[in-house]
Design a protein around this motif. Structure first.
Motif, PDB file in Angstrom:
ATOM      1  N   UNK A   4      30.056  28.846  41.402  1.00  0.00           N
ATOM      2  CA  UNK A   4      30.463  29.897  40.483  1.00  0.00           C
ATOM      3  C   UNK A   4      31.895  30.278  40.830  1.00  0.00           C
ATOM      4  N   UNK A   5      32.790  30.179  39.866  1.00  0.00           N
ATOM      5  CA  UNK A   5      34.194  30.537  40.074  1.00  0.00           C
ATOM      6  C   UNK A   5      34.353  32.026  39.819  1.00  0.00           C
ATOM      7  N   UNK A   6      34.969  32.725  40.776  1.00  0.00           N
ATOM      8  CA  UNK A   6      35.087  34.180  40.739  1.00  0.00           C
ATOM      9  C   UNK A   6      36.545  34.597  40.631  1.00  0.00           C
ATOM     10  N   UNK A   7      36.810  35.641  39.887  1.00  0.00           N
ATOM     11  CA  UNK A   7      38.171  36.147  39.758  1.00  0.00           C
ATOM     12  C   UNK A   7      38.717  36.667  41.076  1.00  0.00           C
ATOM     13  N   UNK A  11      44.517  37.603  46.273  1.00  0.00           N
ATOM     14  CA  UNK A  11      44.790  36.679  47.365  1.00  0.00           C
ATOM     15  C   UNK A  11      45.091  35.265  46.870  1.00  0.00           C
ATOM     16  N   UNK A  12      44.341  34.279  47.293  1.00  0.00           N
ATOM     17  CA  UNK A  12      44.754  32.885  47.143  1.00  0.00           C
ATOM     18  C   UNK A  12      44.194  32.192  45.897  1.00  0.00           C
ATOM     19  N   UNK A  13      44.060  32.898  44.805  1.00  0.00           N
ATOM     20  CA  UNK A  13      43.505  32.269  43.619  1.00  0.00           C
ATOM     21  C   UNK A  13      41.996  32.420  43.573  1.00  0.00           C
ATOM     22  N   UNK A  14      41.377  31.924  42.512  1.00  0.00           N
ATOM     23  CA  UNK A  14      39.957  32.167  42.278  1.00  0.00           C
ATOM     24  C   UNK A  14      39.090  31.745  43.458  1.00  0.00           C
ATOM     25  N   UNK A  15      38.168  32.631  43.797  1.00  0.00           N
ATOM     26  CA  UNK A  15      37.205  32.360  44.867  1.00  0.00           C
ATOM     27  C   UNK A  15      36.043  31.537  44.341  1.00  0.00           C
ATOM     28  N   UNK A  16      35.286  30.980  45.270  1.00  0.00           N
ATOM     29  CA  UNK A  16      34.064  30.270  44.933  1.00  0.00           C
ATOM     30  C   UNK A  16      32.873  30.905  45.628  1.00  0.00           C
ATOM     31  N   UNK A  43      31.436  38.376  37.185  1.00  0.00           N
ATOM     32  CA  UNK A  43      31.462  36.910  37.282  1.00  0.00           C
ATOM     33  C   UNK A  43      30.240  36.381  38.026  1.00  0.00           C
ATOM     34  N   UNK A  44      29.915  37.021  39.136  1.00  0.00           N
ATOM     35  CA  UNK A  44      28.813  36.529  39.959  1.00  0.00           C
ATOM     36  C   UNK A  44      27.467  36.748  39.267  1.00  0.00           C
TER      37      UNK A  44
END
Length: 334
Positions: A4-7, A11-16, A43-44
Motif C-alpha cells: 500500500x503506497x502512503x502519502x 520526508x523521502x517521498x511516499x511510504x510503503x 490511504x492505509x
C-alpha cells in the motif's frame, strides 16, 4: 504480499506499508504503517478495505524502525486491533514514547546542534518544524526483537537483520529465507538514507551504516522492498552505489578542509548542501558530522573547539571508506 503506497510530504517521498495475509489461517500483518496524519490514515484504511480487510483485522505489525513515517500509526492500529507490534529493542522505548527515552533524544539533539555550530535561528526553525509536524501518533506497547530473531506473521517467516546507521534499531527482514527482503530505510531507490542526523543516538554512524550496507550486499538479494517508493530489482548494485556515494562525499569533505582550513560541521554542511530548512537543518550537519566523526576516529582529522582540521600525513582513503572495487560481491554473508 502486497504493497500500500502512503502519502508523505514531510520526508523521502511516499511510504510503503506491506500487507502479509494468510487467508487460510485468518492472519493479517503489516510491515510499517506510515505517518499519523489524516491523509496517510485514509490511504492505509482504504488500501486495507480494497483488499477486503479492516484495521481491526490486523494481528501483527512489524516495524523497520521508530521514525514516525514508518511507525506513526502503529499505536492507533494496535489500540483498535490488539495487534502485536514488533520492533528492535533499541527503538522499543521510543515507539513506546517512554518519557526518559524521548527526553534523552531531545537532550542529545540540543547538544549536537550546539556542537555542530548550528546558528540559533536555524535551531529555532528546526524546533518549530518538529513541534508543528504532529506526526508521532499514539504510544505503542512493543514486543522487542533482536538480530537473528525469526517472526512468523501473515503466514510468512521474517528473519530479523539488524542494520543500524540510519537509526539505532533499523532492521531489515528476509522474507521466507529466500532472495527478497524488506529493507526499510537501509537502502532506498532514489535518495541515500540520511546518516548522522536521522537518529542522534547512533555513535559512529557512518561506520555502522557502511557495515550494514556491506552486510546487505553480501546477501545479494534478487529484490528488496524499501520503506519508500518502488521495489529495487538490483539491490546489491544499489547498496554498493550508496557505499560509493559515501566514499565520494568523504573525498569532497577532505578537499574542502584542505582548501579552506579548519571548520565546524555546519560550515562543511553548507558547502555540501547549501541552505537548509525544516528537518534538513539536522539532517545536513548530521550527515556531515557522520563523515567528520569517521575521519576523526580513523586518525585523519583532529578536533578542537568544534572545528575539524586535517592532520599531517597522507590519507589512505581506501582504508577509511573501502570502494566498490574492493567489495567481495556474492559472498553470502548470511
Amino acid at each position: 504480499m502486497d504493497r500500500i503506497s502512503l502519502g508523505n510530504e514531510e520526508f523521502e517521498g511516499r511510504n510503503n506499508a506491506y500487507v502479509l495475509a494468510d487467508d487460510d489461517a485468518d492472519t493479517l500483518a503489516l510491515v510499517d504503517t506510515g505517518l499519523a496524519t489524516d491523509p496517510v490514515r485514509r490511504d492505509l484504511r482504504n488500501g486495507l478495505a480494497e483488499r477486503g480487510y479492516d484495521v481491526a483485522d490486523v494481528d501483527d505489525i512489524v516495524l523497520t524502525h521508530f521514525h514516525a513515517d514508518h511507525a506513526g500509526l502503529a499505536g492507533e492500529i494496535q489500540a483498535e486491533s490488539d495487534a502485536t507490534v514488533y520492533v528492535h529493542e533499541a527503538d522499543a522505548p521510543l515507539v513506546a514514547q517512554q518519557p526518559a527515552a524521548v527526553a534523552a533524544v531531545e537532550d542529545r539533539r540540543r547538544d549536537r546542534l550546539e556542537e555542530w555550530g548550528v546558528p540559533e535561528d536555524a535551531r529555532a526553525e528546526l524546533l518549530a518544524f518538529l513541534e508543528a509536524a504532529e506526526i508521532e501518533g499514539r504510544p505503542v506497547d512493543p514486543t522487542p526483537i533482536a538480530d537473528g530473531d525469526v517472526l512468523t506473521v501473515g503466514g510468512r517467516t521474517l528473519e530479523t537483520i539488524h542494520t543500524p546507521g540510519h537509526a539505532a534499531g533499523l532492521c531489515c527482514f528476509e522474507l521466507d529465507g529466500g532472495d527478497e527482503a524488506f529493507v526499510g530505510d537501509a537502502v532506498l531507490p532514489v535518495y541515500t538514507p540520511n546518516v548522522g542526523g536521522a537518529d542522534l543516538r547512533v555513535d559512529h554512524p557512518l561506520e555502522k551504516y557502511t557495515a550494514a550496507l556491506t552486510r546487505l550486499a553480501d546477501r545479494d538479494y534478487e529484490r528488496v522492498w524499501p520503506g519508500h517508493r518502488d521495489p529495487i530489482s538490483e539491490p546489491t548494485d544499489r547498496a554498493l552505489a550508496i557505499l560509493e556515494h559515501h566514499r565520494e562525499r568523504t573525498e569532497t569533505i577532505l578537499e574542502f578542509l584542505a582548501a579552506n582550513g579548519p571548520a565546524d560541521a555546519w560550515t562543511v554542511s553548507a558547502h555540501l548542501f547549501g541552505d537548509l530548512d525544516g528537518i534538513h537543518i539536522v539532517h545536513g550537519p548530521g550527515e556531515t558530522f557522520a563523515h567528520l566523526d569517521h575521519l576523526r576516529h580513523e586518525g585523519c582529522l583532529a578536533y578542537e573547539n568544534g572545528d575539524y582540521r586535517l592532520r599531517d600525513g597522507a590519507i589512505d582513503l581506501e582504508a577509511v571508506v573501502p570502494s566498490v572495487r574492493t567489495h567481495r560481491r556474492g559472498s553470502d554473508g548470511r
